[in-house]
Design a protein around this motif. Structure first.
Motif, mmCIF file in Angstrom:
data_model
loop_
_atom_site.group_PDB
_atom_site.id
_atom_site.type_symbol
_atom_site.label_atom_id
_atom_site.label_comp_id
_atom_site.label_asym_id
_atom_site.label_seq_id
_atom_site.Cartn_x
_atom_site.Cartn_y
_atom_site.Cartn_z
ATOM 1 N N GLU A 1 3.234 -5.086 0.230
ATOM 2 C CA GLU A 1 3.912 -3.795 0.145
ATOM 3 C C GLU A 1 3.332 -2.944 -0.977
ATOM 4 N N CYS A 2 2.214 -3.390 -1.567
ATOM 5 C CA CYS A 2 1.601 -2.599 -2.646
ATOM 6 C C CYS A 2 0.122 -2.382 -2.344
ATOM 7 N N HIS A 3 -0.352 -1.169 -2.580
ATOM 8 C CA HIS A 3 -1.742 -0.831 -2.292
ATOM 9 C C HIS A 3 -2.722 -1.564 -3.197
ATOM 10 N N THR A 4 -2.325 -1.827 -4.444
ATOM 11 C CA THR A 4 -3.240 -2.467 -5.392
ATOM 12 C C THR A 4 -3.306 -3.973 -5.221
ATOM 13 N N CYS A 5 -2.458 -4.550 -4.373
ATOM 14 C CA CYS A 5 -2.460 -6.009 -4.187
ATOM 15 C C CYS A 5 -3.801 -6.523 -3.670
ATOM 16 N N GLY B 1 -3.131 -3.165 6.707
ATOM 17 C CA GLY B 1 -2.309 -2.002 6.422
ATOM 18 C C GLY B 1 -1.213 -2.262 5.403
ATOM 19 N N PHE B 2 -0.662 -1.172 4.877
ATOM 20 C CA PHE B 2 0.472 -1.235 3.958
ATOM 21 C C PHE B 2 1.752 -1.363 4.767
ATOM 22 N N HIS B 3 2.687 -2.186 4.262
ATOM 23 C CA HIS B 3 3.936 -2.422 4.999
ATOM 24 C C HIS B 3 5.133 -2.197 4.077
ATOM 25 N N SER C 1 0.868 9.694 -6.168
ATOM 26 C CA SER C 1 1.116 8.269 -5.943
ATOM 27 C C SER C 1 0.537 7.843 -4.610
ATOM 28 N N TYR C 2 0.629 6.568 -4.353
ATOM 29 C CA TYR C 2 0.305 6.069 -3.023
ATOM 30 C C TYR C 2 1.377 6.561 -2.048
ATOM 31 N N SER D 1 -2.061 9.826 -2.142
ATOM 32 C CA SER D 1 -3.402 9.449 -1.713
ATOM 33 C C SER D 1 -3.429 7.945 -1.514
ATOM 34 N N GLU D 2 -4.224 7.479 -0.582
ATOM 35 C CA GLU D 2 -4.333 6.053 -0.293
ATOM 36 C C GLU D 2 -5.156 5.314 -1.343
#
Length: 306
Positions: A102-106, A131-133, A197-198, A224-225
């Protein structure tokens, strides 16, 4: 000489060498500093000489400590392999680990951890759910994922939450921004700014959930992604951001933008691995979590293992 050397002692020496200090080594071993220091003192009393130079930073092993570290490098991988082999006999070696986040930086730390895990468990189907969930635990319920990386446990879910790590979230402003001269960013500082933010819901952003919403602040938003795209917008004074300190560390070293603590208490986030309770005790699941914690502790600056 009566040999009192144990595997735990070798793990201690290895952690001390890798972490460079007693505090970080204790954190990696899930021990208190006093317990770790006591263990080292017992070992030094047994051998009758020091194992490391206490005033060096990072810690420097003595010749005796170096010899034990060499032994640890040889023995610990064999112990780990043997334990995994026994676990395969007990639990079976095959299975699946489809990871949803659930995090873009993961992805920045998840990929190295998966690369480390894969050769240890070649029979386990390892994959990232693309994808992000916003609800990764929901994917587990629909049998579309096996592990969910989440920011907080939900006691209403039938999941076991393995703690991973805690990290600071810093405020980011352009180097020539008026806010860059402050000691910290407070909620009111965001009021007249655009928060970049994301593209995730507000209730999943720690800076909004923990700082801005309680203060009644609703800044303008832009998303932004990509991390670098967010930082480029910040550097161009299109807005401010709040991101994990470890994720932006390389850009801060180049002084691309300025980072500031968020509030006097500082803002922190946490990550957990959610797994169905029925699968939480599987050897390869536990080893995956251990691998994530170890690789993150070794590579991500400023984090604290939970």
């Amino acid at each position: 000489m009566n040999n009192q050397l144990e595997v735990r002692h070798l793990r201690t020496i290895a952690a001390l060498y890798e972490a460079g200090g007693v505090a970080k080594a204790a954190e990696r071993l899930n021990l208190t500093q006093s317990a770790l220091s006591h263990q080292l003192k017992q070992l030094e009393d047994h051998f009758g000489l020091s194992l490391f130079e206490r005033k060096s930073q990072p810690i420097k092993l003595s010749p005796a400590g170096q010899r034990l570290h060499t032994l640890a490098l040889a023995v610990l991988p064999q112990v780990a392999d043997a334990c995994r082999d026994i676990a395969r006999i007990r639990d079976g070696a095959a299975g699946s680990l489809r990871v949803a986040v659930e995090c873009h930086t993961c992805f920045d730390w998840l990929m190295p951890a998966m690369d480390e895990f894969r050769p240890r468990w070649p029979e386990v189907e390892l994959d990232i759910v693309s994808g992000f969930h916003a609800d990764p635990v929901g994917l587990i319920h629909h049998d579309e994922a096996d592990v969910a990386i989440v920011s907080e446990p939900d006691n209403g879910e039938p999941m076991h939450y393995f703690p991973l790590f805690r990290y600071e979230i810093v405020g980011l402003v352009a180097n020539d921004h008026a806010l860059a001269a402050k000691a910290q960013l407070d909620a009111q500082d965001f009021a007249d700014e655009t928060l970049i933010s994301y593209p995730i819901p507000d209730d999943m952003l720690d800076v909004i959930r923990q700082v801005l919403k309680p203060a009644g602040i609703q800044p303008k938003r832009r998303s932004s992604e990509l991390t670098i795209a967010i930082l480029q917008l910040v550097a161009s004074r299109r807005g401010v951001a709040a991101l994990p300190a470890w994720a932006v560390a390389p850009y801060l070293e180049r002084r691309y933008v300025t980072a500031l603590p968020i509030t006097a208490k500082r803002l922190y986030g946490e990550l957990y691995a959610a797994v169905p309770k029925a699968r939480a005790g599987l050897a390869y699941v536990e080893d995956f979590v251990d691998t994530v914690r170890a690789t993150c502790a070794a590579s991500l600056p400023g984090i604290t293992l939970l």
